[in-house]
Scaffold this motif. Sequence first.
Motif, PDB file in Angstrom:
ATOM      1  N   ALA A  29     -16.211   5.624  -9.171  1.00 53.44           N
ATOM      2  CA  ALA A  29     -16.068   4.186  -9.426  1.00 53.44           C
ATOM      3  C   ALA A  29     -14.749   3.648  -8.900  1.00 53.44           C
ATOM      4  N   VAL A  30     -13.707   4.468  -8.918  1.00 48.24           N
ATOM      5  CA  VAL A  30     -12.411   4.067  -8.356  1.00 48.24           C
ATOM      6  C   VAL A  30     -12.379   4.376  -6.862  1.00 48.24           C
ATOM      7  N   ARG A  31     -12.835   5.540  -6.523  1.00 49.92           N
ATOM      8  CA  ARG A  31     -12.760   6.015  -5.137  1.00 49.92           C
ATOM      9  C   ARG A  31     -13.458   5.067  -4.165  1.00 49.92           C
ATOM     10  N   GLU A  32     -14.569   4.507  -4.585  1.00 43.68           N
ATOM     11  CA  GLU A  32     -15.327   3.634  -3.681  1.00 43.68           C
ATOM     12  C   GLU A  32     -14.607   2.323  -3.397  1.00 43.68           C
ATOM     13  N   ASN A  33     -13.555   2.022  -4.188  1.00 47.47           N
ATOM     14  CA  ASN A  33     -12.771   0.799  -3.968  1.00 47.47           C
ATOM     15  C   ASN A  33     -11.498   1.035  -3.175  1.00 47.47           C
ATOM     16  N   ILE A  56      -5.385  -3.878  -8.351  1.00 46.15           N
ATOM     17  CA  ILE A  56      -5.191  -2.984  -9.487  1.00 46.15           C
ATOM     18  C   ILE A  56      -6.518  -2.319  -9.844  1.00 46.15           C
ATOM     19  N   LEU A  57      -6.513  -0.997  -9.888  1.00 50.29           N
ATOM     20  CA  LEU A  57      -7.708  -0.233 -10.229  1.00 50.29           C
ATOM     21  C   LEU A  57      -7.395   0.646 -11.441  1.00 50.29           C
ATOM     22  N   ILE A  58      -8.122   0.444 -12.523  1.00 50.86           N
ATOM     23  CA  ILE A  58      -7.922   1.238 -13.730  1.00 50.86           C
ATOM     24  C   ILE A  58      -8.958   2.359 -13.780  1.00 50.86           C
ATOM     25  N   GLY A  59      -8.461   3.579 -13.851  1.00 50.04           N
ATOM     26  CA  GLY A  59      -9.347   4.734 -13.893  1.00 50.04           C
ATOM     27  C   GLY A  59      -8.749   5.896 -13.125  1.00 50.04           C
ATOM     28  N   ASP A  60      -9.482   6.975 -13.066  1.00 57.89           N
ATOM     29  CA  ASP A  60      -9.064   8.187 -12.363  1.00 57.89           C
ATOM     30  C   ASP A  60      -9.456   8.073 -10.896  1.00 57.89           C
TER      31      ASP A  60
END
Length: 313
Positions: A227-231, A218-222
Motif C-alpha cells: 500500500a505504501v510501496r505502490e505510491n 506524506i505516506l503513513i505506513g511501512d
Amino acid sequence: MEQKWLKYTLQVNQEIEDVFVAELLDSPYTFGWSEPPFEVLTTENGYDFAKNSVDAVTVYVFEPMQHQEEAHLQLLRAYLERWSGAVFIREVEQVAEENDSWKEAFREVQVGEWWIAPTWTDPDLLKEARNILWIDPGAAFGTGYHGTTQDILLFLQEIPVADKVVLDIGAGSGILSLYCAVNGASQPIYAIDINPQSEYQIEVNTANNQVPDKALKILIGDALEEAVRENLPEQADLILLNIGGEEDVAMLPVVTERIAQNGHVLLSGIVEWNREMVLSAYEEAGFEALGERRSEEWVTILMKASANMSPQR
C-alpha cells in the motif's frame, strides 16, 4: 508579571502510585505526569527498555507560586506526611507558567551551516544565522538534537540535493525532508513513517518553514508494505534511512528496487556493534561506502549505488 510555578519532582513507591495520583487530582496541587523506572538494555540492534519493578516512580507536581518557596515546601511536606516512607521530594525548581515550561528543553542547535530551532526561539539568538529550519517538537520522532539526525544533515550539506528525487524513510517530524525541500530537491519529497502522528507534525513544520504543501508527499505506513510501496516513485536519487541497523537492512528490497544508478543512500540509526552487519549487507547488494560519521556509539554511513547496478524488480 509572569506567573511562576513550583515544579516538584517526587519519588513514589510503585505500590501506592495509583492511589497517590488519584488523591493528587483532588488536591490543591496540579499533577503533571509520572515516569516509571526503566532499565536500558543493550541489544544487537542498539537499545531497548525494560520496566524496573523495584525502584520508585518519578511523579511531577506543579503549584502556582504565591509565597516564598520555603513556605510552599512546608505545606507540601505536611501534605505528604501520611505517605511517610513512601513519597520523597527529590527536587524543587521554579519554572515559568506550567503550560510553556516544557519549551525550555528545546533550544536552537547548529548543524554545519544550518540551524534547527523551534518557532518560539528568541530572534536575537539567530540574528546572525543564514540558514534556519524551524522544527517544533511533537509526538513524532525528530527534534534535531540526536547525533544520527545531525550526522545525516552534515552529509546532506556535502552532497547536492537540488533536483534529486528523495525518499525519506522514517521521516519523523520531517526535518530531513524539509531540508531537501528548501534546498531544491525534486517535488514531491516522499516522507514515509509508520507513526500516524508524523503526518500532523510534518504538516506543522512544513507550514513553519513556508514550504508549499505539495512539496512533500506524506505516506503513513511501512515502506515494505504494498500500500505504501505502490505510491513511491519508480526511481529515487537519494534515499534516507534513520530507523535502526536491522531496519536499514530490512529495507534493502525497497532500496534496491527504487535506487537510481549512481544514487546515494544515507544509512543511520546504526550502533557501532551492528555496523559491520549493515555495511556488509549493503555492500553485497552492490553499494559502495563513501563516508562515515560517528556521534558517540551512533554510526551514519553514506553509500552509493554502483554505476552498473540496475533496480531489482
